[in-house]
Design an enzyme around this catalytic site. Structure first.
Site, PDB file in Angstrom:
ATOM      1  CE  LYS A 114      -4.226  -2.090   2.100  1.00 23.91           C
ATOM      2  NZ  LYS A 114      -5.528  -1.508   2.455  1.00 23.91           N
ATOM      3  CE  LYS A 207      -5.547  -8.446  -2.363  1.00 22.83           C
ATOM      4  NZ  LYS A 207      -5.351  -7.412  -1.255  1.00 22.83           N
ATOM      5  CE  LYS A 210     -13.025  -2.725  -0.528  1.00 17.74           C
ATOM      6  NZ  LYS A 210     -13.115  -1.721   0.836  1.00 17.74           N
TER       7      LYS A 210
END
Ligand code: TYM
Length: 344
Positions: A114, A207, A210
């Site tokens: 992230k 994966k 979002k």
């Protein structure tokens, strides 16, 4: 185990929920309600570890709440609330900031993903995110946490924190009458079923997420029937027909993903799907999968819309849930404060 079995899990109110969130987590939450007392949280404190537009954040909180209910979580039975309403999460997280070690957090792969290349510019909240997650779980002495595969490392850290706390304060815990198991349980992750890691429809090595730029990579819970069918039709596959057993899916990530999605939607196993569909080409399997996905998701989608039009009801659910959550967490936090030495 002396701890009362209790389930806790959470979903971040960031963007739209997708099929991975649903199959890997929310659908499992629904299933666990019959066997355990469950607490399902909308983790808005976690959401702001990355910048969130305030209006979008509150909308997303209602949207995740609506998704929980539309998927079948019964707010009378289970506790549904948003994290920021119960102060125990933030209070316990601070204590865990002082228990967890820098070295432990430095190993967290999700932080690395992230924060990306610009680590210096990541919020400090993002770095200590897993401590807050441990606080979510341990504020309720939760014993079981259903999650997707990507949360495994965070759950390991939760156990490390529980263990270190129980160990560091062992003497004090004994003085206060605690047995050998200490104050916090060794929480078990529940990572089960055929869809613990739903992959992108465009790339079987990534994966479903979002944050992926391409909307075609995921099925959102708000997608209508046409969008669902189109995304499945365009999903990346290989040219071979489906194998007749699971072993034959090895080295075929896209085929494996679609079979896993089918199995999870049909509440069955990949083996059973291949018994029925083995030998079929994707030109036959994809329409069957699209039909099943629409059959499962369309009623949920309609119910979500209905619920989102009734914010007063969603608010009542969150208020009631927060009160019930607080009633469980407050005595546990009071004990933590005695153990640490904040109160005698
Ligand atoms: P979040 O909001 O990213 O995702 C919510 C849940 O969905 C699962 N998930 C997936 N499962 C299968 N395939 C995928 N592609 C996929 N993508 C997401 C996640 O594993 C998760 O179960 N840190 C958590 C939220 C959290 C939490 C907690 C969870 C905060 N506190 C305490 C459990 C217990 C998160 O970011 O989930």
């Amino acid at each position: 185990m002396p701890f009362t079995p209790r389930v806790f899990s959470g979903v971040q109110p960031t963007g739209q929920l997708h099929l991975g969130n649903y199959l890997g987590a929310v659908r499992r939450f629904v299933a666990m309600q019959d066997d355990y007392p469950c607490i399902y949280c909308v983790v808005d404190l976690h959401a702001i570890t990355m910048w969130q537009d305030p209006k979008e954040l509150i909308d997303a909180t209602y949207s995740v709440t609506a998704a929980y209910l539309a998927a079948g979580i019964d707010p009378k039975k289970s506790i549904v609330f948003n994290q920021s309403r119960v102060t125990a999460h933030a209070e316990l997280a601070w204590i865990f900031n002082c228990v967890a070690r820098m070295g432990w957090l430095n190993r967290m792969t999700q932080f690395k993903e992230k924060a990306g290349k610009d680590k210096e510019n990541a919020s400090t909240g993002l770095f200590v995110y897993p401590n807050l997650m441990a606080a979510d779980i341990l504020a309720y002495q939760a014993t079981h946490v259903p999650v997707g595969d990507d949360q495994k490392q965070h759950l390991e850290l939760t156990r490390d924190i529980a263990q270190k706390f129980n160990h560091d304060y062992a003497e004090r815990l004994a003085e206060l009458g605690y047995g050998e198991d200490g104050l916090f349980p060794m929480t078990e992750p529940i990572i089960q079923g055929p869809a613990t890691r739903v992959m992108s429809l465009r790339d079987g090595s990534k994966k479903m997420s979002k944050s992926e730029a391409s909307d075609a990579s995921r099925i959102n819970l708000t997608d209508d029937a046409d969008a669902i069918a189109q995304k499945i039709r365009k999903a990346k596959t290989d040219p071979e027909p489906l194998p007749s057993d699971v072993k034959g899916l090895e080295g075929r990530p896209e085929a494996d993903n679609l079979v896993g999605i089918y199995a999870a939607l049909a509440s069955t196993t990949k083996e059973a799907v291949l018994t029925d569909h083995g030998g079929q080409g994707f030109s036959a399997f994809k329409p069957a999968l699209a039909e099943l996905a629409v059959e499962v998701l369309a009623p949920m989608n309609a119910e979500m819309r209905r619920l989102l039009d009734d914010r007063a009801h969603l608010d009542a659910v969150l208020t009631d849930g927060a009160e019930r959550a607080h009633a469980i967490a407050a005595p546990i936090l009071r004990d933590v404060k005695r153990v640490v030495g904040f109160v005698s």
